[in-house]
Design a protein around this motif. Sequence first.
Motif, PDB file in Angstrom:
ATOM      1  N   LEU A 147       0.850  -1.191   0.000  1.00 49.26           N
ATOM      2  CA  LEU A 147       0.000   0.000   0.000  1.00 49.26           C
ATOM      3  C   LEU A 147       0.885   1.240   0.000  1.00 49.26           C
ATOM      4  N   THR A 148       0.255   2.394  -0.083  1.00 47.40           N
ATOM      5  CA  THR A 148       1.036   3.635  -0.001  1.00 47.40           C
ATOM      6  C   THR A 148       1.112   4.110   1.452  1.00 47.40           C
ATOM      7  N   SER A 149       0.877   3.207   2.409  1.00 49.38           N
ATOM      8  CA  SER A 149       0.944   3.563   3.829  1.00 49.38           C
ATOM      9  C   SER A 149       2.393   3.472   4.318  1.00 49.38           C
ATOM     10  N   GLN A 150       2.579   3.554   5.622  1.00 53.56           N
ATOM     11  CA  GLN A 150       3.901   3.530   6.277  1.00 53.56           C
ATOM     12  C   GLN A 150       4.873   4.459   5.512  1.00 53.56           C
ATOM     13  N   ASP A 151       6.127   4.030   5.349  1.00 52.11           N
ATOM     14  CA  ASP A 151       7.088   4.878   4.609  1.00 52.11           C
ATOM     15  C   ASP A 151       7.269   4.381   3.176  1.00 52.11           C
ATOM     16  N   ASN A 152       6.245   3.657   2.686  1.00 53.06           N
ATOM     17  CA  ASN A 152       6.405   2.971   1.408  1.00 53.06           C
ATOM     18  C   ASN A 152       6.679   3.903   0.230  1.00 53.06           C
ATOM     19  N   THR A 153       6.176   5.136   0.305  1.00 51.08           N
ATOM     20  CA  THR A 153       6.378   6.009  -0.870  1.00 51.08           C
ATOM     21  C   THR A 153       7.863   6.352  -1.065  1.00 51.08           C
ATOM     22  N   LEU A 154       8.695   6.025  -0.069  1.00 56.33           N
ATOM     23  CA  LEU A 154      10.131   6.307  -0.228  1.00 56.33           C
ATOM     24  C   LEU A 154      10.801   5.339  -1.204  1.00 56.33           C
ATOM     25  N   PHE A 155      10.182   4.148  -1.399  1.00 60.67           N
ATOM     26  CA  PHE A 155      10.876   3.179  -2.265  1.00 60.67           C
ATOM     27  C   PHE A 155      10.039   2.641  -3.417  1.00 60.67           C
ATOM     28  N   LEU A 156       8.748   2.876  -3.381  1.00 64.82           N
ATOM     29  CA  LEU A 156       7.872   2.206  -4.363  1.00 64.82           C
ATOM     30  C   LEU A 156       8.295   2.467  -5.806  1.00 64.82           C
ATOM     31  N   GLU A 157       8.479   3.743  -6.127  1.00 66.44           N
ATOM     32  CA  GLU A 157       8.755   4.105  -7.517  1.00 66.44           C
ATOM     33  C   GLU A 157      10.083   3.508  -7.985  1.00 66.44           C
ATOM     34  N   ASP A 158      11.124   3.694  -7.183  1.00 62.42           N
ATOM     35  CA  ASP A 158      12.457   3.222  -7.571  1.00 62.42           C
ATOM     36  C   ASP A 158      12.524   1.719  -7.733  1.00 62.42           C
ATOM     37  N   LEU A 159      11.698   1.026  -6.974  1.00 60.51           N
ATOM     38  CA  LEU A 159      11.744  -0.440  -7.046  1.00 60.51           C
ATOM     39  C   LEU A 159      10.708  -1.010  -8.014  1.00 60.51           C
ATOM     40  N   ASN A 160      10.193  -0.123  -8.874  1.00 59.04           N
ATOM     41  CA  ASN A 160       9.271  -0.568  -9.932  1.00 59.04           C
ATOM     42  C   ASN A 160       7.935  -1.113  -9.457  1.00 59.04           C
ATOM     43  N   PHE A 161       7.442  -0.580  -8.350  1.00 57.24           N
ATOM     44  CA  PHE A 161       6.065  -0.898  -7.971  1.00 57.24           C
ATOM     45  C   PHE A 161       5.175   0.002  -8.834  1.00 57.24           C
ATOM     46  N   GLY A 162       4.190  -0.572  -9.491  1.00 59.26           N
ATOM     47  CA  GLY A 162       3.291   0.231 -10.321  1.00 59.26           C
ATOM     48  C   GLY A 162       2.019   0.550  -9.558  1.00 59.26           C
ATOM     49  N   LEU A 163       1.460   1.747  -9.803  1.00 58.99           N
ATOM     50  CA  LEU A 163       0.217   2.124  -9.120  1.00 58.99           C
ATOM     51  C   LEU A 163      -0.922   1.235  -9.603  1.00 58.99           C
ATOM     52  N   GLY A 164      -1.675   0.678  -8.664  1.00 56.39           N
ATOM     53  CA  GLY A 164      -2.778  -0.200  -9.051  1.00 56.39           C
ATOM     54  C   GLY A 164      -4.095   0.546  -9.157  1.00 56.39           C
ATOM     55  N   ASP A 165      -5.158  -0.190  -9.492  1.00 54.83           N
ATOM     56  CA  ASP A 165      -6.488   0.432  -9.610  1.00 54.83           C
ATOM     57  C   ASP A 165      -7.193   0.490  -8.265  1.00 54.83           C
ATOM     58  N   GLY A 166      -6.692  -0.273  -7.307  1.00 58.98           N
ATOM     59  CA  GLY A 166      -7.421  -0.396  -6.043  1.00 58.98           C
ATOM     60  C   GLY A 166      -7.009   0.641  -5.007  1.00 58.98           C
ATOM     61  N   TYR A 167      -8.005   1.049  -4.217  1.00 58.64           N
ATOM     62  CA  TYR A 167      -7.771   1.984  -3.108  1.00 58.64           C
ATOM     63  C   TYR A 167      -8.261   1.325  -1.840  1.00 58.64           C
TER      64      TYR A 167
END
Length: 443
Positions: free
Chosen positions: A388-408
């Motif tokens: 999810l985009t919770s915790q500190d995840n936004t610090l690594f998601l993009e660089d590690l190739n996590f793609g944004l999903g359709d779900g919220y």
Amino acid sequence: MSDQPPNKPNLNSIKKLLEMLSMGKELTEAQHKEMKDYKFWKTQPVISFDEKISQEGPIDSRKTVADISEKPLPLLEGFEWDTLDLTSTKELDEVYNLLHENYVEDSGESFRFKYSAEFFDWALKPPGWKKDWHVGVRVKSSKRLVAFISAIPLRLKLHDKIIESVEINFLCVHKKLRSKRLTPVLIKEITRRVNRYDIWQALYTAGIVLPSPISTCRYTHRPINWEKLHEVGFSSLPEDSTKEDMVKKYYIDENNEAIKLEGLRKMTEDDVDEVLELYNKFQAKYELIQVFDKEDLKHWLLKGKEVIYTYVVEDKSNKKITDFFSFYLLPFKILNVPKHEQLNISYLFYYGTDHDSSKKELETRLKLLMKNALVINKGLKIDVFNALTSQDNTLFLEDLNFGLGDGYLNYYLFNYKAFPILGGINKHTKLIEEGSGIGVVML
Ligand SMILES: CCCCCCCCCCCCCC(=O)SCCNC(=O)CCNC(=O)[C@H](O)C(C)(C)COP(=O)(O)OP(=O)(O)OC[C@H]1O[C@@H](n2cnc3c(N)ncnc32)[C@H](O)[C@@H]1OP(=O)(O)O
């Protein structure tokens, strides 16, 4: 990204953002419904969409246990309540079957969660669980289980307040009984059963919009086996790419010495004290967190056999644990592609590190930890790693190739007013550098 601590988010702007998200302004029109049309929810102690919060606290605090009926709510003719005994394999199987056939499916009806008995054992029987909170509805004549709702104990910390509450999950009504208003009865019955234990607050999450989310996070997906994901229709091929490009983009080199973490190993029961200390220290910065004692931590990080995987990094020089991360497995059953039976999916769970003296250091360390998590996932034959985009995840998601999903995922508190909390996305539902104030991870 800067290595300065983020500015304290502006509450009004977050509130506005959540309003927009929850009213579907930036999301899909289908999510839009006005307050007056929530026939059930407008009668419940929850925040309404247009409400301005000036102070956090319970909405209705007048009731005591003595005010709560000992008798279950009346049900539709032909149905009866049943308290499920999830220590019995037979009843665990019944819940498994109900959810397996009727729980969340994607809109294209291609995938369905494939829960296992082990998963429910882990998810529904944490320390302090109550049989009374595993609530089923059966057809009187055939005794067939047709609906379910559950609560588990949850000690929450919201800002500086501890809230003794429950987590509500696995609400499910058989497909043939939908739109008959059984859900409000299930919710009122679980509320009654929880209130009987002198608990008046609950945390729950849902993909749909209800009055009113205190936060909204977005799902992100890191393909590991892109080819399989493509074959089952989970990942599409971008117009300007070839299959080879995609396979290359998501390739994980398990022999990459540059990311090898010395001292990385599976967590054991002997690590509980240290991991708990690290967890407490690391989670302290978030606004909404789950408070664990040793038994809780042991359960959530170690007890689900082949469901939860937790790793620690031990500094060999002083035997100190410096980091931990965990993820749980919940596969999808593939409904319409004969070549593949199931999609192996893991979800990032709790993590923590003491390499966090600056935002930059934290970002670097989390990227390293998550790269290692990806290697382990690949070894476990996981096809996609979700976060999810919770915790500190936004610090690594993009660089590690996590793609944004359709779900919220919308977070809700029952009978508690709370200021809105950032969920790691902005009003265009894109990742934000400020991250999220949500520390708690819900299944
Ligand atoms: C202190 C203790 C408090 C404890 C309680 C705290 C609250 C807990 C709250 C529950 C947290 C659950 C957390 C999870 O498990 S979220 C997962 C929910 N489950 C699924 O998505 C599985 C597949 N779907 C189904 O089984 C059914 O579609 C469900 C059961 C979801 C609705 O069945 P159906 O489509 O046949 O509807 P109805 O005719 O019976 O009832 C219609 C009313 O129900 C409201 N509705 C629909 N979906 C949800 C939903 N996900 N949360 C809350 N309310 C929901 C809806 O807005 C409408 O009310 P209103 O719009 O008129 O007002």
